[in-house]
Design a protein around this motif. Structure first.
Motif, PDB file in Angstrom:
ATOM      1  N   ASN A 155      18.533 -17.401  85.079  1.00  0.00           N
ATOM      2  CA  ASN A 155      17.324 -18.208  85.020  1.00  0.00           C
ATOM      3  C   ASN A 155      16.047 -17.376  84.981  1.00  0.00           C
ATOM      4  O   ASN A 155      14.958 -17.930  85.044  1.00  0.00           O
ATOM      5  CB  ASN A 155      17.266 -19.181  86.205  1.00  0.00           C
ATOM      6  CG  ASN A 155      16.253 -20.291  85.990  1.00  0.00           C
ATOM      7  OD1 ASN A 155      16.037 -20.733  84.863  1.00  0.00           O
ATOM      8  ND2 ASN A 155      15.619 -20.738  87.063  1.00  0.00           N
ATOM      9  N   TYR A 156      16.162 -16.055  84.896  1.00  0.00           N
ATOM     10  CA  TYR A 156      14.999 -15.196  84.687  1.00  0.00           C
ATOM     11  C   TYR A 156      15.171 -14.475  83.355  1.00  0.00           C
ATOM     12  O   TYR A 156      16.231 -13.908  83.077  1.00  0.00           O
ATOM     13  CB  TYR A 156      14.852 -14.175  85.819  1.00  0.00           C
ATOM     14  CG  TYR A 156      14.206 -14.737  87.062  1.00  0.00           C
ATOM     15  CD1 TYR A 156      12.834 -14.597  87.274  1.00  0.00           C
ATOM     16  CD2 TYR A 156      14.966 -15.390  88.024  1.00  0.00           C
ATOM     17  CE1 TYR A 156      12.232 -15.099  88.424  1.00  0.00           C
ATOM     18  CE2 TYR A 156      14.374 -15.897  89.172  1.00  0.00           C
ATOM     19  CZ  TYR A 156      13.009 -15.753  89.360  1.00  0.00           C
ATOM     20  OH  TYR A 156      12.419 -16.256  90.495  1.00  0.00           O
ATOM     21  N   GLU A 193      16.378 -14.427  95.573  1.00  0.00           N
ATOM     22  CA  GLU A 193      16.086 -15.705  94.925  1.00  0.00           C
ATOM     23  C   GLU A 193      15.065 -16.525  95.719  1.00  0.00           C
ATOM     24  O   GLU A 193      14.907 -16.353  96.931  1.00  0.00           O
ATOM     25  CB  GLU A 193      17.358 -16.548  94.777  1.00  0.00           C
ATOM     26  CG  GLU A 193      18.505 -15.791  94.107  1.00  0.00           C
ATOM     27  CD  GLU A 193      19.546 -16.697  93.490  1.00  0.00           C
ATOM     28  OE1 GLU A 193      19.303 -17.918  93.382  1.00  0.00           O
ATOM     29  OE2 GLU A 193      20.612 -16.171  93.122  1.00  0.00           O
ATOM     30  N   VAL A 196       7.667 -14.899  89.972  1.00  0.00           N
ATOM     31  CA  VAL A 196       8.619 -16.003  89.959  1.00  0.00           C
ATOM     32  C   VAL A 196       8.390 -16.943  88.776  1.00  0.00           C
ATOM     33  O   VAL A 196       9.269 -17.738  88.446  1.00  0.00           O
ATOM     34  CB  VAL A 196       8.609 -16.781  91.288  1.00  0.00           C
ATOM     35  CG1 VAL A 196       9.065 -15.877  92.415  1.00  0.00           C
ATOM     36  CG2 VAL A 196       7.239 -17.354  91.581  1.00  0.00           C
ATOM     37  N   MET A 198      10.799 -17.571  85.554  1.00  0.00           N
ATOM     38  CA  MET A 198      11.945 -18.487  85.465  1.00  0.00           C
ATOM     39  C   MET A 198      11.950 -19.228  84.118  1.00  0.00           C
ATOM     40  O   MET A 198      10.901 -19.644  83.622  1.00  0.00           O
ATOM     41  CB  MET A 198      11.894 -19.532  86.578  1.00  0.00           C
ATOM     42  CG  MET A 198      12.156 -19.015  87.966  1.00  0.00           C
ATOM     43  SD  MET A 198      12.150 -20.421  89.134  1.00  0.00           S
ATOM     44  CE  MET A 198      12.073 -19.532  90.686  1.00  0.00           C
ATOM     45  N   GLY A 244      11.893 -24.061  85.883  1.00  0.00           N
ATOM     46  CA  GLY A 244      11.194 -24.044  87.159  1.00  0.00           C
ATOM     47  C   GLY A 244      11.805 -24.994  88.165  1.00  0.00           C
ATOM     48  O   GLY A 244      12.717 -25.776  87.856  1.00  0.00           O
ATOM     49  N   THR A 262      17.402 -20.793  92.878  1.00  0.00           N
ATOM     50  CA  THR A 262      16.864 -20.887  91.520  1.00  0.00           C
ATOM     51  C   THR A 262      17.216 -19.721  90.612  1.00  0.00           C
ATOM     52  O   THR A 262      16.735 -19.651  89.476  1.00  0.00           O
ATOM     53  CB  THR A 262      15.334 -21.034  91.572  1.00  0.00           C
ATOM     54  OG1 THR A 262      14.776 -19.918  92.283  1.00  0.00           O
ATOM     55  CG2 THR A 262      14.941 -22.328  92.271  1.00  0.00           C
TER      56      THR A 262
END
Length: 284
Positions: A85-86, A133, A216, A219, A222, A244
């Protein structure tokens, strides 16, 4: 407002016998009487008011031992984790950005307090990796929400490290078995209650070396988008957690790979949310 969970012990013996939810003021932790943890507090529709009005026993923060801090939510009914997710982490793993969130589960038995040791299991100690995370904590029942309503269902945020047994993770195409080893996932140190999106940087430090650092907002999906998506699949309840995903810099992606070893200290922090600090120890 910040909310945490303390372990209480009988005077003189240091053995925890109960837990209690607390509101953190500048230098005090104030008990929310009759509430065992932040999860139980969030289950009350008026949880914000109850927390703000709490006037129970006070604990000076400076006098609390690190071991007194439990995970904010002791047993969430669900811990939904997000992989890949990054953007930077996706690229370092040689993958394409996903069209939908990659989801897997973790179970409550995996959670430990923010300053508890990470114990490397004797049978699975060779490829234990770090994954700093942001954790989203749900504050209202969420079912089939759009993104705007999902944002309103978020109570706030905490820090989590999705410590992963890479050898078990990659035994099959399913990740679960490497992701939910018992008593391996530090979570906390408290819930930061906010209606605003989380901002700032996430950092993971191994001993004195920074191994992860990213804004952050890198991402792909989100927090509100994740709550909305998961709510299409199942009902999220107050106290449920969504981890996340982790940014680049994990040990498994390095050449050669690097993993946690006894004697190291793993520190995970997010601006505005606090810091986890965990000794890495071998199983006795």
């Amino acid at each position: 407002m910040r909310l945490g969970t303390l372990r209480l012990s009988a005077p003189g013996d240091g053995v925890p016998t109960a837990t209690v939810a607390v509101r953190l003021d500048d230098d005090l932790a104030v008990e929310v009487p009759g509430v065992a943890d932040v999860g139980a507090l969030l289950a009350a529709p008026d949880w914000r008011e109850r927390a703000a009005a709490a006037d129970g026993r006070r604990h000076a923060l400076a006098d609390l031992e690190p071991s007194a801090w439990a995970p904010p939510v002791l047993r969430p009914s669900k811990i939904v984790c997000v992989g890949l997710n990054y953007r930077r982490h996706i690229l370092e793993m040689g993958r394409e950005p996903p069209a939908y969130p990659t989801l897997f589960a973790k179970y409550p038995e995996a959670l430990i307090g923010p300053y508890d040791p990470i114990v490397l299991p004797a049978h699975a100690a060779d490829a234990v990796d770090w994954e700093g995370e942001v954790a989203v904590v749900v504050g209202a029942t969420a079912r089939r929400l759009d993104e705007a309503a999902a944002a309103d269902a978020i109570a706030g945020y905490a820090v989590l490290n999705d410590v992963t047994m890479r050898d078990y993770q990659y035994r099959t195409a399913q990740w679960l078995q490497g992701k939910t080893f018992e008593a391996t996932t530090p979570f906390g140190p408290w819930l930061t209650v906010t209606d605003a999106p989380v901002t700032g940087d996430l950092r993971t430090v191994l001993d004195d070396e920074q191994v992860q650092h990213t804004p952050v907002d890198d991402m792909v999906f989100g927090p509100a988008a994740l709550v909305a998506y998961v709510s299409q699949i199942l009902t999220l309840h107050p106290g449920d957690v969504i981890a996340t995903g982790t940014p680049g810099g994990v040990g498994h992606a390095r050449r050669p790979p690097r993993y946690l070893r006894p004697g190291q200290v793993l520190t995970t922090s997010v601006d505005g949310l606090g810091e986890l600090r965990n000794d890495v120890v071998a199983e006795a």
